[in-house]
Design a protein around this motif. Structure first.
Motif: not given
Length: 280
Positions: A79-95
């Motif tokens: 539980p929660g893995a998808a949300d963390q992957i999504g948040a991380f991926a968005e941050l990675a692209v922004a970075s």
């Protein structure tokens, strides 16, 4: 004629390998370094540290990074893995880290949500799906049973297409460094289906001593986990073997690399030669 497009290894940017001390992450890091590429290991014990459960650690780990190999602990099905992957991926692209390669689970419906979040992030993504690793028998939870000469599991006569961690790492490295793999989903397996009886026979042949497979019930296995202080949920990992969802071969290794995957027998011989299964 197909032209290969790769990333120049002389640039100042780095590749972040999350879980870079694990079975696949370690191999990915070693292969990238051998190519002359700058690699940053992402773990709780590195500087800067990376922890999935501490989002404040993500941005420092991404600084100066232009591509990331993503492995998630404990598992994408949690539980929660998808949300963390999504948040991380968005941050990675922004970075500035647009190239993201995710290690996912073959046949795991829950992992699909994490894949979808990665794909929606705007990244140049690749998904690599795998299930049971060969290296589970010499680097992970099946090592002690192999040393003891008895592998007792609730798998009956079900079969699995075990895949080698080196094959996974080779596909990941290709995806990180070659533009042709952007937007691809690769499902990986070994070249043949094996029951745990077959596995025990191959291990016996490689080690020169008898290693037996013993079929136990799920409840018996849960009791063993409890006795050893391990989460009973580990027993649920065998559901995917018993229901046959992965009881067929897939060809992601050939598709990505143009070569066949490593056979379990070759893995067993190579592992035995290291002495990891030697007993007094």
């Amino acid at each position: 004629m197909t032209t290969e497009t790769t990333t120049d290894p002389t640039t100042d940017t780095a590749t972040l390998v999350i879980g870079g001390t694990g079975k696949t992450g370690r191999r990915v890091a070693e292969k990238l370094i051998a190519q002359g590429r700058d690699v940053r290991i992402g773990s709780r014990h590195t500087i800067p540290a990376f922890d999935w459960h501490e989002p404040a650690t993500w941005a420092p780990a991404l600084e100066g990074v232009d591509r990331v190999y993503i492995t998630y602990y404990p598992d994408l099905a949690f539980p929660g893995a998808a949300d963390q992957i999504g948040a991380f991926a968005e941050l990675a692209v922004a970075s500035g880290a647009r190239r993201l390669v995710l290690l996912s689970g073959r046949g795991e419906e829950a992992a699909a949500a994490a894949e979808a979040r990665l794909q929606a992030s705007g990244a140049d993504w690749t998904v690599v799906r795998a299930s049971w690793f060969n290296q589970n028998f010499d680097e992970s939870f099946f090592l002690e049973p192999v040393l003891a000469g008895e592998i007792a599991l609730p798998t009956a006569d079900a079969v699995e297409a075990f895949v080698d961690a080196d094959d996974i790492a080779d596909v990941v490295v290709a995806a990180l460094t070659d533009d042709r793999h952007i937007g691809k989903i690769y499902e990986l397996s070994g070249p043949r289906l094996l029951s745990f009886d077959d596995v025990a026979a191959e291990l016996s042949k490689a080690t020169g001593r008898k290693i037996a497979y013993v079929s136990v019930t799920n409840e018996q296995y849960r009791a063993v986990l409890r006795e050893n202080g391990l989460p009973e949920e580990f027993a649920d990992l065998f559901t995917m073997i018993l229901d046959g969802r992965n009881a067929h071969l897939v060809h992601g290794v050939e598709q990505a690399l143009g070569r066949p995957p490593k056979d379990f027998a070759d893995y067993a011989r190579e592992a035995a030669a290291t002495g990891v299964w030697d007993v007094a």
